[in-house]
Design a protein around this motif. Structure first.
Motif, PDB file in Angstrom:
ATOM      1  N   PRO A 133       0.749  -1.200  -0.033  1.00 37.14           N
ATOM      2  CA  PRO A 133       0.005   0.026  -0.049  1.00 37.14           C
ATOM      3  C   PRO A 133       0.623   1.294  -0.185  1.00 37.14           C
ATOM      4  N   SER A 134       2.145   1.301  -0.081  1.00 36.08           N
ATOM      5  CA  SER A 134       2.991   2.471  -0.114  1.00 36.08           C
ATOM      6  C   SER A 134       2.750   3.465  -0.974  1.00 36.08           C
ATOM      7  N   LEU A 135       2.543   2.656  -2.324  1.00 36.58           N
ATOM      8  CA  LEU A 135       1.976   3.519  -3.682  1.00 36.58           C
ATOM      9  C   LEU A 135       3.653   3.958  -4.185  1.00 36.58           C
ATOM     10  N   GLN A 136       4.675   3.554  -3.785  1.00 33.73           N
ATOM     11  CA  GLN A 136       6.101   4.128  -4.256  1.00 33.73           C
ATOM     12  C   GLN A 136       6.260   3.346  -5.606  1.00 33.73           C
ATOM     13  N   PRO A 137       7.059   4.059  -6.454  1.00 35.06           N
ATOM     14  CA  PRO A 137       7.276   3.241  -7.785  1.00 35.06           C
ATOM     15  C   PRO A 137       8.406   2.089  -7.726  1.00 35.06           C
ATOM     16  N   LEU A 138       7.747   1.174  -8.629  1.00 34.95           N
ATOM     17  CA  LEU A 138       8.967  -0.020  -8.511  1.00 34.95           C
ATOM     18  C   LEU A 138       9.504  -0.019  -9.909  1.00 34.95           C
ATOM     19  N   ASP A 139       8.675   0.130 -11.017  1.00 36.87           N
ATOM     20  CA  ASP A 139       9.099   0.013 -12.329  1.00 36.87           C
ATOM     21  C   ASP A 139       8.280   0.670 -13.292  1.00 36.87           C
ATOM     22  N   ASN A 140       8.799   1.069 -14.496  1.00 37.29           N
ATOM     23  CA  ASN A 140       8.204   1.419 -15.607  1.00 37.29           C
ATOM     24  C   ASN A 140       8.048   0.415 -16.941  1.00 37.29           C
ATOM     25  N   LEU A 141       7.040   0.021 -17.327  1.00 40.44           N
ATOM     26  CA  LEU A 141       6.911  -1.140 -18.369  1.00 40.44           C
ATOM     27  C   LEU A 141       6.312  -0.162 -19.690  1.00 40.44           C
ATOM     28  N   THR A 142       7.490  -0.071 -20.635  1.00 37.59           N
ATOM     29  CA  THR A 142       7.101   0.340 -21.839  1.00 37.59           C
ATOM     30  C   THR A 142       6.403  -0.506 -22.871  1.00 37.59           C
ATOM     31  N   ALA A 143       4.963  -0.224 -22.961  1.00 34.27           N
ATOM     32  CA  ALA A 143       4.000  -1.347 -23.348  1.00 34.27           C
ATOM     33  C   ALA A 143       3.595  -1.097 -24.846  1.00 34.27           C
ATOM     34  N   HIS A 144       3.488   0.385 -25.316  1.00 30.54           N
ATOM     35  CA  HIS A 144       2.864   0.565 -26.576  1.00 30.54           C
ATOM     36  C   HIS A 144       3.734   1.808 -27.211  1.00 30.54           C
ATOM     37  N   THR A 145       3.610   2.188 -28.250  1.00 28.30           N
ATOM     38  CA  THR A 145       4.279   3.349 -29.034  1.00 28.30           C
ATOM     39  C   THR A 145       3.311   4.671 -28.795  1.00 28.30           C
ATOM     40  N   ALA A 146       2.074   4.411 -28.216  1.00 33.00           N
ATOM     41  CA  ALA A 146       0.902   5.361 -28.054  1.00 33.00           C
ATOM     42  C   ALA A 146       0.647   5.445 -26.571  1.00 33.00           C
ATOM     43  N   GLY A 147      -0.228   6.321 -25.989  1.00 34.52           N
ATOM     44  CA  GLY A 147      -0.672   6.173 -24.865  1.00 34.52           C
ATOM     45  C   GLY A 147      -1.247   4.951 -24.280  1.00 34.52           C
ATOM     46  N   CYS A 148      -1.060   4.331 -23.097  1.00 37.42           N
ATOM     47  CA  CYS A 148      -1.886   3.341 -22.598  1.00 37.42           C
ATOM     48  C   CYS A 148      -2.794   3.615 -22.119  1.00 37.42           C
ATOM     49  N   ASN A 149      -4.140   3.126 -22.548  1.00 40.80           N
ATOM     50  CA  ASN A 149      -5.361   3.617 -21.917  1.00 40.80           C
ATOM     51  C   ASN A 149      -6.201   2.896 -20.877  1.00 40.80           C
ATOM     52  N   CYS A 150      -5.811   1.512 -21.003  1.00 42.23           N
ATOM     53  CA  CYS A 150      -6.607   0.424 -20.075  1.00 42.23           C
ATOM     54  C   CYS A 150      -5.727  -0.608 -19.771  1.00 42.23           C
TER      55      CYS A 150
END
Length: 264
Positions: A133-150
């Protein structure tokens, strides 16, 4: 897969942007609306059981897998965590980028956050991974070339599905964080994705005039539900083949629940 009947849930004063079923009580569905309220509904009666008003227009909502907390995101890019028993906020976090959808992993110790434009106006196609529950960042996943909506988590814990403005849905193996498949059945920006209770089917929607239901292992469409001009949210019931849908149609603030008699 064949469509059965439906029920309407009426009460929001403005459009319902997203909804989610209570994972522990299959008759309850929570909705997030532009009218700034979050409502909890009993689909057996069609009545609103709980209501809370938050600080801004709500656009996204997700249940913690144990059913104890609800995460809500508004248009101010503010994340609010609600305690379900008291139906009151217990945590808040402000983001410096466009926050779209949120989802917990099945062990509830990680929260995935899909993002659109950053504070410079650039789209990165990134999913932020936060500890809970800390809501601290762990990682970033680059999933798409445009914005990730859902985003949606397979109830069996195998996959995470990410829908993007590039009209694709990507399927990721959670253990390896590798993309194993893409779904190309939607023709415009993907707004919403949801796994059914067995993880066998994935529903997705956009401004296209249908909800697509695809087989997760093959990526092929097995059923399409004709609907209004835009789909804001779809969510499968946690125990049966009931699919709740909210969209931009001519009747504001209504959620529709579809049933299916068979799958194939």
């Amino acid at each position: 897969m064949s469509q059965r009947n439906f029920v309407d849930l009426k009460g929001h004063k403005e459009s319902v942007e997203q909804l989610c079923w209570d994972p522990k009580h299959a008759d309850l569905v929570a909705t997030a609306s532009v009218d700034k309220t979050v409502r909890l509904w009993d689909d057996r009666t069609g009545k609103c059981a709980r209501l809370v008003k938050l600080s801004g227009p709500n656009i996204n909502i997700a249940y913690k897998p144990d059913g104890e907390h609800i995460a809500v995101v508004n248009t101010n890019n503010e994340l609010t965590i609600l305690d379900v028993r008291g139906f009151k906020p217990i945590h808040k976090k402000k983001f410096n980028c466009e926050v779209n959808e949120i989802a917990w992993n099945i062990t509830s110790d990680i929260l995935f956050v899909t993002t659109g434009k950053d504070d410079k106006g650039d789209e990165k196609g990134i999913v932020q991974v936060l500890s809970y529950p800390s809501l601290q960042p762990l990682d970033n996943l680059t999933a798409h070339t445009a914005g990730c909506n859902c985003i949606a988590i397979d109830p069996c814990g195998r996959y995470v599905a990410v829908g993007s403005a590039d009209s694709l849905v990507s399927l990721w193996d959670i253990s390896e964080m590798l993309c194993v498949r893409t779904f190309t059945n939607i023709e415009s920006a993907v707004r919403t994705v949801s796994f059914n209770q067995s993880g066998e089917y994935l529903a997705s929607g956009s401004i296209d005039c249908f909800i697509d239901i695809a087989n997760v292992q093959t990526g092929r469409t097995v059923h399409q539900i004709p609907c209004g001009p835009a789909v804001n949210s779809v969510d499968w019931n946690p125990t049966s083949n009931l699919l709740a849908y909210a969209g931009d149609d001519n009747i504001k603030g209504i959620v529709r629940v579809f049933g299916f008699t068979s799958a194939g």
